[in-house]
Design a protein around this motif. Structure first.
Motif, PDB file in Angstrom:
ATOM      1  N   MET A 170      -6.790  -2.334   6.134  1.00  0.00           N
ATOM      2  CA  MET A 170      -6.642  -3.782   6.157  1.00  0.00           C
ATOM      3  C   MET A 170      -7.838  -4.390   6.901  1.00  0.00           C
ATOM      4  N   PRO A 171      -8.248  -5.599   6.552  1.00  0.00           N
ATOM      5  CA  PRO A 171      -9.363  -6.230   7.272  1.00  0.00           C
ATOM      6  C   PRO A 171      -9.096  -6.249   8.781  1.00  0.00           C
ATOM      7  N   PHE A 172     -10.051  -5.755   9.554  1.00  0.00           N
ATOM      8  CA  PHE A 172      -9.849  -5.595  10.993  1.00  0.00           C
ATOM      9  C   PHE A 172      -9.633  -6.937  11.688  1.00  0.00           C
ATOM     10  N   ALA A 173     -10.365  -7.954  11.269  1.00  0.00           N
ATOM     11  CA  ALA A 173     -10.245  -9.263  11.914  1.00  0.00           C
ATOM     12  C   ALA A 173      -8.821  -9.810  11.785  1.00  0.00           C
ATOM     13  N   TYR A 174      -8.191  -9.600  10.633  1.00  0.00           N
ATOM     14  CA  TYR A 174      -6.824 -10.087  10.437  1.00  0.00           C
ATOM     15  C   TYR A 174      -5.856  -9.302  11.316  1.00  0.00           C
ATOM     16  N   ARG A 226       0.837  -1.199   0.000  1.00  0.00           N
ATOM     17  CA  ARG A 226       0.000   0.000   0.000  1.00  0.00           C
ATOM     18  C   ARG A 226       0.875   1.254   0.000  1.00  0.00           C
ATOM     19  N   TRP A 227       1.911   1.251   0.848  1.00  0.00           N
ATOM     20  CA  TRP A 227       2.816   2.398   0.932  1.00  0.00           C
ATOM     21  C   TRP A 227       3.509   2.646  -0.410  1.00  0.00           C
ATOM     22  N   TRP A 228       4.013   1.587  -1.022  1.00  0.00           N
ATOM     23  CA  TRP A 228       4.738   1.727  -2.268  1.00  0.00           C
ATOM     24  C   TRP A 228       3.798   2.114  -3.416  1.00  0.00           C
ATOM     25  N   GLU A 229       2.581   1.584  -3.401  1.00  0.00           N
ATOM     26  CA  GLU A 229       1.615   1.975  -4.428  1.00  0.00           C
ATOM     27  C   GLU A 229       1.301   3.460  -4.326  1.00  0.00           C
ATOM     28  N   ALA A 230       1.118   3.943  -3.108  1.00  0.00           N
ATOM     29  CA  ALA A 230       0.854   5.368  -2.911  1.00  0.00           C
ATOM     30  C   ALA A 230       2.034   6.213  -3.389  1.00  0.00           C
ATOM     31  N   ARG A 231       3.239   5.749  -3.106  1.00  0.00           N
ATOM     32  CA  ARG A 231       4.425   6.505  -3.540  1.00  0.00           C
ATOM     33  C   ARG A 231       4.533   6.535  -5.056  1.00  0.00           C
ATOM     34  N   LYS A 232       4.201   5.446  -5.714  1.00  0.00           N
ATOM     35  CA  LYS A 232       4.253   5.422  -7.177  1.00  0.00           C
ATOM     36  C   LYS A 232       3.228   6.376  -7.770  1.00  0.00           C
ATOM     37  N   HIS A 233       2.036   6.410  -7.192  1.00  0.00           N
ATOM     38  CA  HIS A 233       1.009   7.313  -7.703  1.00  0.00           C
ATOM     39  C   HIS A 233       1.431   8.772  -7.554  1.00  0.00           C
ATOM     40  N   TRP A 234       1.981   9.109  -6.391  1.00  0.00           N
ATOM     41  CA  TRP A 234       2.406  10.498  -6.196  1.00  0.00           C
ATOM     42  C   TRP A 234       3.667  10.812  -6.993  1.00  0.00           C
ATOM     43  N   GLY A 235       4.441   9.808  -7.327  1.00  0.00           N
ATOM     44  CA  GLY A 235       5.550  10.024  -8.254  1.00  0.00           C
ATOM     45  C   GLY A 235       5.048  10.275  -9.664  1.00  0.00           C
ATOM     46  N   ASN A 236       3.999   9.548 -10.064  1.00  0.00           N
ATOM     47  CA  ASN A 236       3.402   9.768 -11.386  1.00  0.00           C
ATOM     48  C   ASN A 236       2.757  11.147 -11.484  1.00  0.00           C
ATOM     49  N   MET A 237       2.341  11.672 -10.341  1.00  0.00           N
ATOM     50  CA  MET A 237       1.744  13.007 -10.343  1.00  0.00           C
ATOM     51  C   MET A 237       2.752  14.055 -10.813  1.00  0.00           C
ATOM     52  N   VAL A 238       4.014  13.864 -10.459  1.00  0.00           N
ATOM     53  CA  VAL A 238       5.053  14.784 -10.937  1.00  0.00           C
ATOM     54  C   VAL A 238       5.106  14.761 -12.460  1.00  0.00           C
ATOM     55  N   THR A 287      10.765  -7.319  18.504  1.00  0.00           N
ATOM     56  CA  THR A 287      10.595  -7.782  17.127  1.00  0.00           C
ATOM     57  C   THR A 287       9.124  -7.856  16.739  1.00  0.00           C
ATOM     58  N   PHE A 288       8.328  -8.534  17.548  1.00  0.00           N
ATOM     59  CA  PHE A 288       6.931  -8.755  17.194  1.00  0.00           C
ATOM     60  C   PHE A 288       6.093  -7.482  17.338  1.00  0.00           C
ATOM     61  N   PHE A 289       6.269  -6.761  18.446  1.00  0.00           N
ATOM     62  CA  PHE A 289       5.523  -5.519  18.623  1.00  0.00           C
ATOM     63  C   PHE A 289       5.959  -4.476  17.598  1.00  0.00           C
ATOM     64  N   GLY A 290       7.259  -4.482  17.269  1.00  0.00           N
ATOM     65  CA  GLY A 290       7.761  -3.522  16.288  1.00  0.00           C
ATOM     66  C   GLY A 290       7.186  -3.759  14.908  1.00  0.00           C
ATOM     67  N   LEU A 291       7.147  -5.014  14.484  1.00  0.00           N
ATOM     68  CA  LEU A 291       6.557  -5.337  13.183  1.00  0.00           C
ATOM     69  C   LEU A 291       5.074  -4.991  13.157  1.00  0.00           C
ATOM     70  N   ASP A 292       4.391  -5.243  14.272  1.00  0.00           N
ATOM     71  CA  ASP A 292       2.973  -4.925  14.350  1.00  0.00           C
ATOM     72  C   ASP A 292       2.745  -3.417  14.234  1.00  0.00           C
ATOM     73  N   ARG A 293       3.551  -2.643  14.952  1.00  0.00           N
ATOM     74  CA  ARG A 293       3.410  -1.182  14.921  1.00  0.00           C
ATOM     75  C   ARG A 293       3.810  -0.613  13.564  1.00  0.00           C
ATOM     76  N   LEU A 294       4.866  -1.142  12.970  1.00  0.00           N
ATOM     77  CA  LEU A 294       5.302  -0.656  11.661  1.00  0.00           C
ATOM     78  C   LEU A 294       4.234  -0.880  10.605  1.00  0.00           C
ATOM     79  N   SER A 295       3.580  -2.017  10.656  1.00  0.00           N
ATOM     80  CA  SER A 295       2.511  -2.283   9.684  1.00  0.00           C
ATOM     81  C   SER A 295       1.362  -1.311   9.862  1.00  0.00           C
ATOM     82  N   GLU A 296       1.096  -0.874  11.109  1.00  0.00           N
ATOM     83  CA  GLU A 296       0.062   0.126  11.344  1.00  0.00           C
ATOM     84  C   GLU A 296       0.429   1.456  10.692  1.00  0.00           C
TER      85      GLU A 296
END
Length: 302
Positions: free
Chosen positions: A206-210, A79-91, A247-256
């Motif tokens: 992202m789906p909340f249940a997941y 999602r992050w990379w897709e957003a960056r590509k779109h805003w890059g295409n905006m240029v 490790t686990f809490f960090g990955l969880d927070r980074l994904s948020e």
């Protein structure tokens, strides 16, 4: 967004800005404290058979949890990379529009078209972040047009429609033919597509249940882990538990953070800087004085 040179090994270990540690440090300390309590009771024989576990179940659960976190982080990074590509295409779209407008339109319609397109970019940034960006809109834009745009439900779309009006007026007046009008509209259509894609990313979490499943499993695992480590690790149990929790809490927070890439977290997209690129492109195309590019401030570029 964090912008910095590649740090050395020591600096990388001690880096604070851009890290998820400030967000998860209380949780790490809490799990370490809980692990210390478990260890203390175990060393004083107050837990009896409660701690008579092997590491096998924790190994299996840890592998499964790692896979879940990996899948989730891959999805959020996409999602992050897709957003960056779109805003890059905006240029590309803004610069191409400026070039095409210089070919087909007269001076005043060209200026108004580019100014409205630039306003659309800033309004979109404001919508995605939920911020008031009135002060960042082009000074030459009509105050009545700005007021009307801000009173609509979708100011960015309204401004893009008004940019299209410039092309339509020139076409109806015979100043541009159908081929030229289609060429200009193609770039406006590109901006509309970028807006739609950005809105889709921002409005579809992202789906909340997941997310809930991964979050709960990470916490349950980290709080049960001391019971499996205490016999083998002894007083080092809190240390190992804190490392696993990081490790686990960090990955969880980074994904948020990556799930919504348009905010103002340290790892979000630098929309302010990207909009400044558009300001420079339009100003140079119109022969105006271009603003200076935004520079990193204390390793942070917004």
């Amino acid at each position: 967004m964090i912008v910095r040179d590649r740090p050395g090994a020591l600096a990388l270990m001690l880096a604070w800005k851009g890290s998820v540690v400030p967000h998860i440090l209380p949780h790490i300390l809490l799990t370490a404290a809980f692990a210390f309590i478990v260890t203390w009771f175990s060393r004083h024989d107050h837990l009896g058979g409660i701690v008579e576990y092997t590491l096998l179940p924790f190994t299996i659960i840890g592998i499964a949890l790692s896979i879940f976190l990996s899948v989730r982080n891959t999805a959020t990074y996409d999602r992050w990379w897709e957003a960056r590509k779109h805003w890059g295409n905006m240029v590309t779209e803004i610069r191409s529009l400026a070039r095409a407008a210089g070919i087909y339109l007269q001076k005043e319609p060209r200026r108004e078209l580019l100014i409205r397109s630039l306003a659309h970019v800033h309004l979109l940034r404001g919508q995605l972040r939920g911020e008031d960006i009135s002060a960042d809109l082009p000074a030459s834009l009509s105050p009545d047009l700005i007021k009307h745009a801000l009173n609509t439900r979708n100011p960015a779309e309204f401004m893009l429609q008004r940019a299209g009006d410039i092309v339509a007026t020139a076409h109806k007046a015979g100043d541009v033919d159908s081929v030229a009008a289609a060429s200009l509209d193609k770039h406006l259509h590109g901006l509309a597509s970028i807006q739609a894609a950005s809105e889709r990313i921002a409005n579809t979490p992202m789906p909340f249940a997941y997310t809930l499943l991964v979050h709960r499993t990470a916490y349950i695992y980290c709080y049960l882990l001391p019971f499996g480590l205490v016999d083998a690790a002894g007083w080092f149990t809190p240390v190992f538990t804190a490392i696993v929790a990081y490790t686990f809490f960090g990955l969880d927070r980074l994904s948020e953070q990556l799930e919504f890439p348009f905010g103002r977290e340290a790892n979000d997209l630098p929309l302010d800087s990207l909009c400044r690129v558009h300001d420079i492109s339009v100003a140079e195309a119109l022969g105006d004085t271009a603003p200076e590019p935004m520079q990193p401030v204390d390793y942070l570029l917004q």
